[in-house]
Design an enzyme around this catalytic site. Structure first.
Site, PDB file in Angstrom:
ATOM      1  N   HIS A   1       0.824  -1.100   0.131  1.00  0.00           N
ATOM      2  CA  HIS A   1      -0.019  -0.166  -0.118  1.00  0.00           C
ATOM      3  C   HIS A   1       0.920   1.203   0.139  1.00  0.00           C
ATOM      4  O   HIS A   1       1.980   1.079   0.212  1.00  0.00           O
ATOM      5  CB  HIS A   1      -1.118  -0.065   1.057  1.00  0.00           C
ATOM      6  CG  HIS A   1      -0.347  -0.151   2.449  1.00  0.00           C
ATOM      7  ND1 HIS A   1       0.282   1.107   3.179  1.00  0.00           N
ATOM      8  CD2 HIS A   1      -0.002  -1.201   3.336  1.00  0.00           C
ATOM      9  CE1 HIS A   1       0.790   0.610   4.229  1.00  0.00           C
ATOM     10  NE2 HIS A   1       0.768  -0.526   4.420  1.00  0.00           N
TER      11      HIS A   1
ATOM     12  N   ASN B   1      -0.448   9.133  14.727  1.00  0.00           N
ATOM     13  CA  ASN B   1      -1.362   9.357  15.994  1.00  0.00           C
ATOM     14  C   ASN B   1      -1.314  10.652  16.626  1.00  0.00           C
ATOM     15  O   ASN B   1      -0.167  10.510  17.488  1.00  0.00           O
ATOM     16  CB  ASN B   1      -1.211   8.003  16.818  1.00  0.00           C
ATOM     17  CG  ASN B   1      -2.522   7.943  17.939  1.00  0.00           C
ATOM     18  OD1 ASN B   1      -2.800   8.878  18.761  1.00  0.00           O
ATOM     19  ND2 ASN B   1      -3.182   7.026  17.702  1.00  0.00           N
TER      20      ASN B   1
ATOM     21  N   ASN C   1      -9.241  23.840   7.454  1.00  0.00           N
ATOM     22  CA  ASN C   1      -8.438  23.477   6.028  1.00  0.00           C
ATOM     23  C   ASN C   1      -8.760  21.885   6.379  1.00  0.00           C
ATOM     24  O   ASN C   1      -8.412  21.200   6.904  1.00  0.00           O
ATOM     25  CB  ASN C   1      -6.926  23.751   6.330  1.00  0.00           C
ATOM     26  CG  ASN C   1      -6.391  22.967   5.318  1.00  0.00           C
ATOM     27  OD1 ASN C   1      -6.778  22.318   4.344  1.00  0.00           O
ATOM     28  ND2 ASN C   1      -4.798  22.982   5.533  1.00  0.00           N
TER      29      ASN C   1
END
Ligand SMILES: [Fe+2]
Length: 574
Positions: free
Chosen positions: A12, A320, A535
């Site tokens: 990925h 995180n 944003n």
């Protein structure tokens, strides 16, 4: 020296990054070009072509190709650890012992194909594999610009076998301190629980983190998931990070948790309706991650922190932002640098920078993430002319002023400028902007385009000169990789970008790195009193961030957005 870094080793986020004489000149994720989020199973062919093209480098001028996936000999402890911990799936355990570089060989084959396809030439160019976690570590340390002794932490799901690396850096060298191996993986544990909570791995981790503040971490004791103390941890593979027959299955799809977990905690969460008890599970999971990671950090690199206070962090878990806030708040930490492309896309930068340092180049620090393609106003106009929806457009003389006016009037604005960002965050070049002071702005953006899950709060970009006032710290934050506590007064002024727990994941904007975005926020301040803009990335849910003007127009006409500014062109709907 020309060094090309390629990621895509773990199926990925394939990407390419190009270093020329130690400078990172271009980088992009493959997903942006092929318009397929995370580009799973693909290799970065288009991203490679872009990097070379942008830098004006011919394929045969590439000296080295660096790849963040290495081979390991039969005595490598990671292979033995994996085998010992996976005896419940003997075929996998034996494969790792007797054929432990199968995936490496498959990766190399695919890289060679890419090199021939792009004209770089697999027979000609030098190919250098780099251990996955060393690549993550390098992507943070070598790009941080930190000169003094630096603590380095890399945590992800897994690379080859390692899942976690503690190291230290000094004078451009990375020294390993400790590694942990699959299945003992904090990223793997968090990912498995992400699936159990009804989200997709790789995307859903943000949602679990967003869900956590709504729950009570003390309501359920999830400590059975992982056994840990300061120096070590062991994931309970009866329940999570499981493989083979131990996986829970639903409609033919296997998950990284077991039926035993379902027996214990109840059915896997479905849809987006039921919150109880799942918000509490999310809160517990987040708490376990923070507690385990902070304990390990203190144990393995605490002495370095006490000496210099500098720490670098990469790997998927470094996204995180709540954990990162806790790291910054550790007593001895002076500065944390998180590689903005902390997940596997960033390993292209990491592998290339690692090899560059080994070659004796000096790698320059990363000042921004605007490393992708850019388009001229003429190209934007051309895209309008060619588009099937025959856009209504006008040329602007001051895009920043016009953009701020639209936002100040309470409208969301699609904002397309300069070079596309590398990494998961839109930082003012491929963004949807809104006024954080207008109540229900987040709902409006959701209604017009994002349909974002309520667990993913919106975030602010703010000017450097007001940052300390709003987030009460001098710590740099150019990439939206940390949350900070918002000052009480500002919570009411910009409610649309403050999370449930009173924090905000901010981008602090400087004039030097993005003058046009800075000008827009300054103009917004003149009109609204707040040098802050909401944003969020320029894309529809489930799609990668917009890359080209045509992508922007397709997204615009596939949404209810009313205003799009691309370079000096305003596109409107009626
Ligand atoms: Fe990784």
């Amino acid at each position: 020296m020309v060094i090309l870094g390629l990621s895509g080793a773990v199926y990925h986020d394939p990407s390419a990054a190009l270093f020329v004489d130690g400078e990172l000149v271009a980088a992009a994720e493959e997903e942006r070009f092929i318009r397929e989020k995370h580009a799973k199973g693909k290799f970065p062919v288009e991203a490679t072509r872009f990097c070379l093209d942008y830098a004006g480098i011919k394929p045969h001028e590439v000296d080295i190709v660096a790849f963040p996936y290495a081979r390991f000999g039969p005595l490598y402890p990671g292979r033995w650890h994996y085998a010992a911990r996976h005896w419940y799936a003997p075929d996998r355990a034996l494969t790792v012992l007797f054929n432990g570089n199968r995936r490496y060989r498959r990766n190399v084959r695919r890289v060679m194909e890419l090199l021939d396809e792009t004209g770089i030439g697999s027979q000609r160019v030098r190919f250098v594999p780099v251990e996955h976690h060393l690549a993550h570590a390098s992507s943070a340390y070598h790009l941080s610009g930190f000169r003094e002794k630096t603590a380095i932490v890399s945590i992800d799901g897994k690379g080859e076998y390692a899942t976690t690396l503690f190291a230290w850096g000094e004078n451009g060298r990375i020294h390993k301190i400790k590694e942990f191996y699959d299945p003992d993986s904090l990223g793997g544990l968090y990912g498995a629980m992400t699936e159990y909570l009804g989200f997709e791995m790789l995307d859903g981790e943000f949602k679990v983190m967003g869900m956590a503040p709504y729950g009570d971490p003390a309501r359920f004791d999830l400590s059975r998931l992982i056994d840990y103390d300061q120096s070590s941890f062991r994931v309970n593979t009866d329940l999570v990070n499981v493989i083979g027959l131990r996986r829970y299955k639903e409609n033919g799809k296997g998950y990284f948790f077991s039926p035993k977990l379902v027996e214990w905690l109840g059915p896997k969460r479905q849809g987006d309706e039921i919150d109880d008890p799942y918000v509490d599970y999310a809160a517990s999971m987040q708490h376990i991650l923070e507690d385990a990671a902070l304990g390990l950090i203190d144990h393995y690199v605490g002495d370095i922190l006490r000496e210099t206070g500098k720490i670098c962090f990469a790997g998927g878990v470094a996204l995180n932002v709540k954990l990162n806030q806790k790291i910054i708040n550790l007593p001895h930490v002076r500065e944390l640098f998180v590689q903005p492309a902390a997940s596997d896309a960033g390993t292209a930068i990491g592998a290339a920078s690692y090899v560059a340092m080994e070659q004796g180049e000096s790698v320059r620090s990363m000042e921004h993430v605007y490393l992708g393609p850019s388009y001229t106003t003429e190209q934007c106009i051309e895209a309008c002319r060619r588009h099937a929806q025959t856009p209504r457009w006008e040329r602007l003389t001051d895009a920043a002023v016009r953009g701020a006016g639209i936002i100040a009037n309470g409208h969301p604005l699609a904002w397309f400028q300069g070079r596309m960002e590398f990494g998961p965050r839109a930082l003012g070049n491929r963004s949807i902007l809104g006024s954080p002071a207008h109540s229900r702005m987040a709902d409006r953006i959701n209604a017009q385009i994002k349909y974002r899950e309520r667990w993913r709060p919106f975030c602010p970009s703010l000017l450097d000169r007001v940052a300390e006032d709003i987030v009460q710290t001098k710590h740099p934050s150019p990439y939206m990789t940390f949350t900070f506590d918002v000052a009480q007064e500002w919570k009411n002024r910009i409610p649309e970008v403050v999370h449930e727990d009173g924090t905000a994941r901010v981008q602090i904007v400087t004039q030097g790195t993005n003058p046009r975005y800075y000008a827009l926020i300054e103009e917004l301040e003149r009109r609204t009193g707040n040098a802050v803009v909401l944003n969020t990335s320029l894309n529809r849910r489930g799609e990668p961030m917009v890359c080209s003007p045509t992508d922007a127009l397709n997204m615009f006409y596939g949404s209810d957005l009313q205003y799009l500014i691309m370079e000096d062109v305003l596109v409107t709907k009626e």
